[in-house]
Write a protein that holds these residues in place. Structure first.
Motif, PDB file in Angstrom:
ATOM      1  N   SER A 180       0.872  -1.175   0.000  1.00  0.00           N
ATOM      2  CA  SER A 180       0.000   0.000   0.000  1.00  0.00           C
ATOM      3  C   SER A 180       0.907   1.223   0.000  1.00  0.00           C
ATOM      4  O   SER A 180       2.120   1.109   0.217  1.00  0.00           O
ATOM      5  N   GLY A 181       0.309   2.412  -0.276  1.00  0.00           N
ATOM      6  CA  GLY A 181       1.058   3.637  -0.107  1.00  0.00           C
ATOM      7  C   GLY A 181       1.385   4.452  -1.328  1.00  0.00           C
ATOM      8  O   GLY A 181       1.968   5.536  -1.211  1.00  0.00           O
ATOM      9  N   THR A 182       1.024   4.006  -2.546  1.00  0.00           N
ATOM     10  CA  THR A 182       1.430   4.760  -3.738  1.00  0.00           C
ATOM     11  C   THR A 182       0.440   5.852  -4.146  1.00  0.00           C
ATOM     12  O   THR A 182       0.731   6.626  -5.064  1.00  0.00           O
ATOM     13  N   PHE A 183      -0.717   5.943  -3.487  1.00  0.00           N
ATOM     14  CA  PHE A 183      -1.626   7.068  -3.766  1.00  0.00           C
ATOM     15  C   PHE A 183      -1.105   8.304  -3.015  1.00  0.00           C
ATOM     16  O   PHE A 183      -1.765   8.887  -2.165  1.00  0.00           O
ATOM     17  N   ALA A 184       0.104   8.702  -3.331  1.00  0.00           N
ATOM     18  CA  ALA A 184       0.782   9.802  -2.648  1.00  0.00           C
ATOM     19  C   ALA A 184       1.885  10.306  -3.564  1.00  0.00           C
ATOM     20  O   ALA A 184       2.165   9.707  -4.616  1.00  0.00           O
ATOM     21  N   ASP A 185       2.517  11.405  -3.179  1.00  0.00           N
ATOM     22  CA  ASP A 185       3.596  11.920  -4.027  1.00  0.00           C
ATOM     23  C   ASP A 185       4.978  11.448  -3.580  1.00  0.00           C
ATOM     24  O   ASP A 185       5.984  11.795  -4.192  1.00  0.00           O
ATOM     25  N   THR A 186       5.034  10.630  -2.533  1.00  0.00           N
ATOM     26  CA  THR A 186       6.300  10.045  -2.104  1.00  0.00           C
ATOM     27  C   THR A 186       6.040   8.725  -1.394  1.00  0.00           C
ATOM     28  O   THR A 186       4.981   8.537  -0.773  1.00  0.00           O
ATOM     29  N   ILE A 187       6.995   7.802  -1.510  1.00  0.00           N
ATOM     30  CA  ILE A 187       6.906   6.527  -0.789  1.00  0.00           C
ATOM     31  C   ILE A 187       8.315   6.034  -0.524  1.00  0.00           C
ATOM     32  O   ILE A 187       9.222   6.231  -1.344  1.00  0.00           O
ATOM     33  N   THR A 188       8.509   5.396   0.618  1.00  0.00           N
ATOM     34  CA  THR A 188       9.788   4.781   0.966  1.00  0.00           C
ATOM     35  C   THR A 188       9.594   3.276   1.010  1.00  0.00           C
ATOM     36  O   THR A 188       8.696   2.778   1.696  1.00  0.00           O
ATOM     37  N   VAL A 189      10.438   2.556   0.259  1.00  0.00           N
ATOM     38  CA  VAL A 189      10.275   1.111   0.101  1.00  0.00           C
ATOM     39  C   VAL A 189      11.639   0.433   0.125  1.00  0.00           C
ATOM     40  O   VAL A 189      12.675   1.078  -0.104  1.00  0.00           O
ATOM     41  N   PRO A 190      11.673  -0.889   0.374  1.00  0.00           N
ATOM     42  CA  PRO A 190      12.932  -1.625   0.208  1.00  0.00           C
ATOM     43  C   PRO A 190      13.418  -1.518  -1.239  1.00  0.00           C
ATOM     44  O   PRO A 190      12.609  -1.461  -2.177  1.00  0.00           O
ATOM     45  N   ALA A 191      14.718  -1.511  -1.417  1.00  0.00           N
ATOM     46  CA  ALA A 191      15.273  -1.360  -2.763  1.00  0.00           C
ATOM     47  C   ALA A 191      14.821  -2.467  -3.706  1.00  0.00           C
ATOM     48  O   ALA A 191      14.694  -2.232  -4.916  1.00  0.00           O
ATOM     49  N   ASP A 192      14.552  -3.661  -3.167  1.00  0.00           N
ATOM     50  CA  ASP A 192      14.134  -4.741  -4.059  1.00  0.00           C
ATOM     51  C   ASP A 192      12.684  -4.610  -4.508  1.00  0.00           C
ATOM     52  O   ASP A 192      12.185  -5.441  -5.271  1.00  0.00           O
ATOM     53  N   ALA A 193      11.984  -3.552  -4.061  1.00  0.00           N
ATOM     54  CA  ALA A 193      10.633  -3.271  -4.557  1.00  0.00           C
ATOM     55  C   ALA A 193      10.659  -2.352  -5.771  1.00  0.00           C
ATOM     56  O   ALA A 193       9.602  -1.982  -6.285  1.00  0.00           O
ATOM     57  N   LEU A 194      11.856  -1.982  -6.231  1.00  0.00           N
ATOM     58  CA  LEU A 194      11.992  -1.071  -7.364  1.00  0.00           C
ATOM     59  C   LEU A 194      12.370  -1.832  -8.627  1.00  0.00           C
ATOM     60  O   LEU A 194      13.076  -2.837  -8.586  1.00  0.00           O
ATOM     61  N   LEU A 195      11.912  -1.303  -9.756  1.00  0.00           N
ATOM     62  CA  LEU A 195      12.329  -1.764 -11.070  1.00  0.00           C
ATOM     63  C   LEU A 195      12.925  -0.567 -11.801  1.00  0.00           C
ATOM     64  O   LEU A 195      12.239   0.443 -11.994  1.00  0.00           O
ATOM     65  N   ALA A 196      14.193  -0.668 -12.185  1.00  0.00           N
ATOM     66  CA  ALA A 196      14.831   0.429 -12.907  1.00  0.00           C
ATOM     67  C   ALA A 196      14.186   0.580 -14.287  1.00  0.00           C
ATOM     68  O   ALA A 196      13.886  -0.409 -14.972  1.00  0.00           O
ATOM     69  N   LEU A 197      13.946   1.824 -14.690  1.00  0.00           N
ATOM     70  CA  LEU A 197      13.332   2.121 -15.977  1.00  0.00           C
ATOM     71  C   LEU A 197      14.324   2.854 -16.870  1.00  0.00           C
ATOM     72  O   LEU A 197      15.189   3.597 -16.387  1.00  0.00           O
ATOM     73  N   ALA A 198      14.185   2.668 -18.162  1.00  0.00           N
ATOM     74  CA  ALA A 198      15.020   3.401 -19.110  1.00  0.00           C
ATOM     75  C   ALA A 198      14.613   4.873 -19.107  1.00  0.00           C
ATOM     76  O   ALA A 198      13.424   5.191 -18.946  1.00  0.00           O
ATOM     77  N   PRO A 199      15.565   5.770 -19.273  1.00  0.00           N
ATOM     78  CA  PRO A 199      15.208   7.195 -19.386  1.00  0.00           C
ATOM     79  C   PRO A 199      14.178   7.406 -20.497  1.00  0.00           C
ATOM     80  O   PRO A 199      14.268   6.795 -21.558  1.00  0.00           O
ATOM     81  N   GLY A 200      13.195   8.268 -20.211  1.00  0.00           N
ATOM     82  CA  GLY A 200      12.167   8.540 -21.198  1.00  0.00           C
ATOM     83  C   GLY A 200      10.962   7.629 -21.127  1.00  0.00           C
ATOM     84  O   GLY A 200       9.988   7.824 -21.855  1.00  0.00           O
ATOM     85  N   THR A 201      10.993   6.611 -20.248  1.00  0.00           N
ATOM     86  CA  THR A 201       9.832   5.740 -20.085  1.00  0.00           C
ATOM     87  C   THR A 201       8.646   6.546 -19.564  1.00  0.00           C
ATOM     88  O   THR A 201       8.793   7.342 -18.636  1.00  0.00           O
ATOM     89  N   ASP A 202       7.479   6.343 -20.156  1.00  0.00           N
ATOM     90  CA  ASP A 202       6.276   7.053 -19.714  1.00  0.00           C
ATOM     91  C   ASP A 202       5.916   6.586 -18.310  1.00  0.00           C
ATOM     92  O   ASP A 202       5.600   5.412 -18.107  1.00  0.00           O
ATOM     93  N   PRO A 203       5.942   7.487 -17.316  1.00  0.00           N
ATOM     94  CA  PRO A 203       5.643   7.042 -15.945  1.00  0.00           C
ATOM     95  C   PRO A 203       4.213   6.531 -15.786  1.00  0.00           C
ATOM     96  O   PRO A 203       3.957   5.678 -14.924  1.00  0.00           O
ATOM     97  N   ALA A 204       3.283   7.022 -16.595  1.00  0.00           N
ATOM     98  CA  ALA A 204       1.906   6.540 -16.489  1.00  0.00           C
ATOM     99  C   ALA A 204       1.810   5.070 -16.872  1.00  0.00           C
ATOM    100  O   ALA A 204       1.129   4.278 -16.215  1.00  0.00           O
ATOM    101  N   VAL A 205       2.501   4.688 -17.927  1.00  0.00           N
ATOM    102  CA  VAL A 205       2.501   3.283 -18.343  1.00  0.00           C
ATOM    103  C   VAL A 205       3.240   2.438 -17.313  1.00  0.00           C
ATOM    104  O   VAL A 205       2.768   1.370 -16.904  1.00  0.00           O
ATOM    105  N   ALA A 206       4.410   2.908 -16.870  1.00  0.00           N
ATOM    106  CA  ALA A 206       5.196   2.145 -15.904  1.00  0.00           C
ATOM    107  C   ALA A 206       4.462   1.981 -14.582  1.00  0.00           C
ATOM    108  O   ALA A 206       4.596   0.957 -13.912  1.00  0.00           O
ATOM    109  N   ALA A 207       3.667   2.996 -14.192  1.00  0.00           N
ATOM    110  CA  ALA A 207       2.932   2.930 -12.927  1.00  0.00           C
ATOM    111  C   ALA A 207       1.750   1.994 -13.001  1.00  0.00           C
ATOM    112  O   ALA A 207       1.354   1.394 -11.992  1.00  0.00           O
ATOM    113  N   ALA A 208       1.167   1.846 -14.171  1.00  0.00           N
ATOM    114  CA  ALA A 208      -0.091   1.113 -14.316  1.00  0.00           C
ATOM    115  C   ALA A 208       0.086  -0.384 -14.453  1.00  0.00           C
ATOM    116  O   ALA A 208      -0.867  -1.138 -14.229  1.00  0.00           O
ATOM    117  N   LEU A 209       1.282  -0.837 -14.807  1.00  0.00           N
ATOM    118  CA  LEU A 209       1.405  -2.222 -15.251  1.00  0.00           C
ATOM    119  C   LEU A 209       2.086  -3.211 -14.301  1.00  0.00           C
ATOM    120  O   LEU A 209       1.926  -4.416 -14.487  1.00  0.00           O
TER     121      LEU A 209
END
Length: 324
Positions: free
Chosen positions: A91-120
């Motif tokens: 939980s917690g992403t309906f906000a403008d900031t979140i703190t998570v373990p590093a293994d909860a992140l997926l690195a994205l290529a520069p220029g990736t549309d954040p709306a698409v990356a957030a939705a999928l």
């Protein structure tokens, strides 16, 4: 910092835009400045206290998002401030900031549309765990997808095609069925009762080798009637309100399998499998055939309206909230 905060378990209308603290990252953690958040059915259930994960009040819903790294805690390697990332969380992403373990992140290529990356992330992870890890779907098999016009269902349709399956997608309205044709489903059917006969007709009496069911109830029960010999029925969720009671005699005769899916728990139970799942997600997040699943972008303070659309089965594809 702001977030859509749930202070009582009264459903989406209990959400309100309020101050939300920026939590400094501890060892192994990263703080992300979020730009967008995906909207999912479990978010709706959490606002009512009806989901397996029950965060303590007050909380911000939201299981996925995308943004840029804002702060890095001690011991974290492989990420840099300003780097674009996708985030998964309980939980917690309906906000403008979140703190998570590093293994909860997926690195994205520069220029990736954040709306698409957030939705999928949630949709792709659920589809991948369901079809690859649990059902072991093979090329050429018939795959029946219920709830196919929702975010998770749509991702399952796309991934099923990518894996070489013959996909039958069920939609409850003409608009949803048109969307499923656009996604490339081989056959599109009405989701109303009686669908099993249509599936058996399409498959020349064989039935579906794999059934993806996030609906439950009567849909689950009827799905047993169109399951192929040694078919696999995936129990993904219960959007219909109940899980349903299967015809065990028919399952036994057909050597069918009922397979539970809890995609969010797989990495917590088995870190190696979780790492493999994240690697697959990184590849699929940038696959162009998934992008059309994202259909609507709303401001963060419209989160309640977005959840109500899910509740009323009015959403097609994924809704994204703009958090920045």
């Amino acid at each position: 910092m702001k977030g859509m905060i749930c202070e009582r378990l009264d459903g989406p209308r209990a959400l309100r835009l309020a101050d939300w603290p920026a939590v400094p990252p501890g060892p192994g953690e990263v703080r992300v400045a979020l730009q967008a958040a995906g909207v999912n059915y479990p978010d709706l259930l959490m606002t009512r206290g009806g989901y397996q994960h029950k965060p303590a009040l007050p909380f911000a819903p939201g299981m996925e998002g995308a943004g840029v790294v804002a702060e890095i805690g001690p011991g974290v390697e492989g990420f840099a401030v300003g780097q674009p990332v996708a985030v998964t969380a309980r939980s917690g992403t309906f906000a403008d900031t979140i703190t998570v373990p590093a293994d909860a992140l997926l690195a994205l290529a520069p220029g990736t549309d954040p709306a698409v990356a957030a939705a999928l992330p949630v949709a792709i992870k659920t589809a991948h765990v369901s079809l690859v890890r649990r059902a072991r779907l093979r090329a050429g098999e018939w795959l029946l997808v219920h709830g196919a016009a929702g975010g998770v269902g749509a991702a399952t349709v796309v991934l099923g095609k990518r894996l070489g399956a013959r996909v039958i997608a069920a939609g409850s309205t003409a608009a949803k069925r048109d969307f499923l044709r656009e996604l490339g489903a081989d056959r599109v059917i009405d989701a109303e009762p009686g669908f099993a006969a249509r599936v058996n007709e399409i498959t020349d009496g064989q039935g579906a080798d794999v059934v993806f069911d996030p609906v439950g109830g009567a849909v689950f029960e009827e799905s047993v009637q169109c399951l192929a010999q040694r078919g696999r029925l995936l129990i993904v969720g219960f959007a219909g309100g109940t899980f349903g009671v299967p015809d065990l005699q028919r399952l036994q005769r057909g050597e069918g399998q009922l397979i539970g899916v809890r995609a969010g728990e797989i990495g917590r139970r088995d870190p190696a499998v979780g790492a493999a799942s994240r690697a697959a997600m990184r590849e699929l997040l940038v696959a162009p055939e998934f992008a059309p699943i994202v259909r609507e972008s709303l401001p963060l303070d419209d989160a309640a309206m977005a959840l109500e659309r899910l509740d009323g089965r009015r959403a097609i594809g994924k809704i994204v909230l703009r958090t920045a």
